[in-house]
Design a protein around this motif. Structure first.
Motif: not given
Length: 65
Positions: A10-19, A28-31, A41-53
């Motif tokens: 994530d990243g952001s950049i802001f500029f002061d327009v006035t005080e 957000t989620n630039l990659t 079990y983590a070592d025995r089961m395949p991936r269950y589902s995924w979310v592409d944001t």
């Protein structure tokens, strides 16, 4: 059920327009990382589902008063 570790850039950049006013851009989620959920079990089961944001970019105006 649990989610695998993942990182997103994530990243952001802001500029002061006035005080009291700032104008900027936020990204957000630039990659476009994927969130993976697992069941069982983590070592025995395949991936269950995924979310592409998708990548999001917003123009932001901040005011202080």
């Amino acid at each position: 059920m649990w989610a695998e570790d993942y990182g997103q850039l994530d990243g952001s950049i802001f500029f002061d327009v006035t005080e009291n006013v700032k104008l900027g851009v936020q990204g957000t989620n630039l990659t476009q990382e994927r969130t993976v959920l697992r069941v069982g079990y983590a070592d025995r089961m395949p991936r269950y589902s995924w979310v592409d944001t998708d990548r999001r970019v917003a123009v932001v105006l901040r005011a202080r008063f």
